[in-house]
Design a protein around this motif. Structure first.
Motif, PDB file in Angstrom:
ATOM      1  N   HIS A   1       1.395   4.298   4.914  1.00  0.00           N
ATOM      2  CA  HIS A   1       1.710   3.403   6.024  1.00  0.00           C
ATOM      3  C   HIS A   1       3.157   3.555   6.501  1.00  0.00           C
ATOM      4  O   HIS A   1       3.555   2.919   7.476  1.00  0.00           O
ATOM      5  CB  HIS A   1       1.453   1.941   5.626  1.00  0.00           C
TER       6      HIS A   1
ATOM      7  N   ASP B   1       0.499 -10.441   4.718  1.00  0.00           N
ATOM      8  CA  ASP B   1      -0.495  -9.365   4.664  1.00  0.00           C
ATOM      9  C   ASP B   1      -1.914  -9.935   4.568  1.00  0.00           C
ATOM     10  O   ASP B   1      -2.825  -9.518   5.284  1.00  0.00           O
ATOM     11  CB  ASP B   1      -0.240  -8.449   3.465  1.00  0.00           C
TER      12      ASP B   1
ATOM     13  N   GLY C   1      -0.137  -1.408  -0.243  1.00  0.00           N
ATOM     14  CA  GLY C   1       0.336  -1.517   1.132  1.00  0.00           C
ATOM     15  C   GLY C   1      -0.516  -0.752   2.114  1.00  0.00           C
ATOM     16  O   GLY C   1      -0.875  -1.253   3.190  1.00  0.00           O
ATOM     17  N   ALA C   2      -0.885   0.468   1.759  1.00  0.00           N
ATOM     18  CA  ALA C   2      -1.698   1.299   2.650  1.00  0.00           C
ATOM     19  C   ALA C   2      -3.105   0.734   2.795  1.00  0.00           C
ATOM     20  O   ALA C   2      -3.659   0.689   3.899  1.00  0.00           O
ATOM     21  CB  ALA C   2      -1.758   2.731   2.124  1.00  0.00           C
TER      22      ALA C   2
ATOM     23  N   ASN D   1      -3.106  -2.312   5.021  1.00  0.00           N
ATOM     24  CA  ASN D   1      -3.001  -1.939   6.427  1.00  0.00           C
ATOM     25  C   ASN D   1      -4.339  -1.463   6.977  1.00  0.00           C
ATOM     26  O   ASN D   1      -4.706  -1.766   8.116  1.00  0.00           O
ATOM     27  CB  ASN D   1      -1.929  -0.867   6.624  1.00  0.00           C
TER      28      ASN D   1
ATOM     29  N   ALA E   1      -6.484  -4.422   7.507  1.00  0.00           N
ATOM     30  CA  ALA E   1      -6.002  -5.223   8.626  1.00  0.00           C
ATOM     31  C   ALA E   1      -6.207  -4.522   9.961  1.00  0.00           C
ATOM     32  O   ALA E   1      -5.845  -5.055  11.013  1.00  0.00           O
ATOM     33  CB  ALA E   1      -4.522  -5.555   8.435  1.00  0.00           C
TER      34      ALA E   1
ATOM     35  N   LYS F   1      -4.798  -1.739  10.910  1.00  0.00           N
ATOM     36  CA  LYS F   1      -3.585  -1.079  11.378  1.00  0.00           C
ATOM     37  C   LYS F   1      -3.645   0.421  11.084  1.00  0.00           C
ATOM     38  O   LYS F   1      -4.127   0.825  10.022  1.00  0.00           O
ATOM     39  CB  LYS F   1      -2.352  -1.674  10.688  1.00  0.00           C
TER      40      LYS F   1
ATOM     41  N   LEU G   1      -2.394   4.102   9.919  1.00  0.00           N
ATOM     42  CA  LEU G   1      -1.469   4.583   8.893  1.00  0.00           C
ATOM     43  C   LEU G   1      -0.683   5.756   9.476  1.00  0.00           C
ATOM     44  O   LEU G   1      -1.266   6.767   9.876  1.00  0.00           O
ATOM     45  CB  LEU G   1      -2.242   5.022   7.647  1.00  0.00           C
TER      46      LEU G   1
END
Length: 410
Positions: free
Chosen positions: A158, A208, A382-383, A386, A389, A391, A393
């Motif tokens: 990410h 998050d 974290g990745a 994302n 969500a 989002k 990468l």
């Protein structure tokens, strides 16, 4: 079908391959000893495959960041990585000096070289586009020495940093086996979700979890979102319950005060979909006390309550798809580990397809002996968050653009 290249698309025999991995590991601040080699073992498969295929493999990675007590060189990492791979991993204590370049040029097919911690290089901290990162000293120095770039660092996918995206516009690039598996498993689960689908979201990174909650309820992926950890406290407050100043002040100190209105809006928009605890465990003189959310004392909420766990476990066991991220409470303290342990146990005993986010909940799964009961434990919190969500990468986008760029040249 993947839009990026994989190792299968390249003939690496006799070629020099620069591979970005993520071996950022917990290190004892006093002794400097690496405490957990999990990430070394995760990447061992890709490294060994390249070596056996005759590649001259150069590894690039990071450890912590400047100023932290676990920010260190890769001397010990090379030793631990050698054991994980079952092959000798050479180490050079620089990144693109003449010594590092000579070490790269001296590699024979099948040999492996680990360069120094890339975060000793200041430009690595910048977040720029792949085209801008390609102008960095790192990329300009190493790209003439390599034939291919492989990104296997899903846990950092990410981030748009030099070592993650800079080489993709300069040399043919591909996803490593860890990256490929993570994107395939999580991507397929999201695209072909089986219902009922449950998201169990906890931990301290409330923004998050709230971001994921909104996305999966808006797009219809989730039937229920079970919240715990700090995010549960915010939802309880948003629902109109008095969580007392100790917990309100903690939420404000973490910078999440604006999330209360957001959660209030989500509760109204998705009635019955967001399940928050009806009882919680607070710390009273260091001991656990379970109380209903109508009777929370002015004490820190450290876990979800036992009655809520019965409801959460029932929903999880009936689910056909389960995504879980973040512990339910302060699981490091045995008195407040019940929530995390019971949720993990419910997921393990469910017949649904389970995906566990990285970080603390992944470690808890393994420590409790449930690692092999989960269908997929992600290497990157974290990745994966994302992805859940919705989002993009940055590192994956760079690989996709690289495939389009270089494949069209052939």
């Amino acid at each position: 079908m993947a839009k990026f290249n994989t190792i299968d698309d390249f003939d690496v025999n006799g070629k020099t391959v620069l591979m970005r991995i993520d071996i950022n590991s917990p290190v004892d601040p006093n002794s400097g000893i690496i405490l957990d080699d999990t990430r070394m073992k995760i990447h061992a498969e890709t490294i060994k495959e390249l070596s056996l295929k005759g590649a001259k493999t150069v590894l690039l990675a990071h450890q912590s960041r400047p100023g932290k007590n676990d920010f260190t060189t890769f001397k010990q990492h090379a030793e631990v990585l050698s054991k994980a791979v079952g092959m000798d991993v050479k180490y050079v204590d620089s990144i693109f000096s003449s010594t590092a370049k000579e070490a790269i040029l001296a590699l024979e097919p099948g040999q492996i070289l680990l360069l120094e911690n890339v975060r000793f290089y200041s430009e690595e901290q910048l977040k720029r586009s792949p085209e801008e990162e390609a102008t960095s000293v790192l990329v300009k120095s190493l790209s003439p020495l390599i034939d291919y770039f492989i990104n296997d660092a899903f846990a950092a996918a990410h981030r748009s940093q030099t070592s993650l995206v800079g080489f993709t516009t300069v040399v043919p690039s591909a996803a490593g086996r860890v990256m490929e598996k993570e994107l395939t498993v999580i991507g397929n689960a999201l695209e072909n979700v089986q219902h009922p689908c449950v998201f169990a979201l906890g931990g301290m990174k409330a923004d998050d979890s709230i971001m994921v909650t909104e996305n999966v309820l808006e797009n219809g992926t989730a039937d229920y979102v079970l919240v715990s950890g700090l995010v549960a406290n915010i939802f309880i407050w948003a629902a109109g319950y008095d969580i007392k100043s100790t917990n309100e002040n903690f939420i404000e100190a973490r910078g999440y005060l604006d999330m209360v209105d957001k959660c209030r809006d989500l509760i109204k928009r998705f009635p019955g979909k967001i399940i928050y605890p009806q009882d919680v465990a607070v710390s009273v003189l260091g001991d656990r006390a379970d109380v209903t959310i109508e009777n929370i004392p002015d004490a820190s909420i450290f876990d979800i309550g036992r009655q809520s766990l019965i409801e959460y476990s029932k929903i999880i066991r009936e689910a056909k798809t389960i995504f879980a991220n973040g512990p339910a409470g302060v699981f490091e303290d045995p008195k407040f580990a019940i929530g995390t342990e019971d949720i993990i146990n419910a997921i393990a005993s469910s017949e649904g397809f389970s995906i566990i986010g990285g970080g603390h909940i992944a470690a808890a799964c393994v420590n409790l002996g449930y690692g092999d009961k989960m269908d997929h434990i992600s290497s990157g919190g974290g990745a994966s968050i994302n992805m859940l969500a919705g989002k993009p990468l940055a590192a994956v986008q760079a690989l996709e653009a690289s495939a389009e760029l270089f494949n069209n040249k052939e």
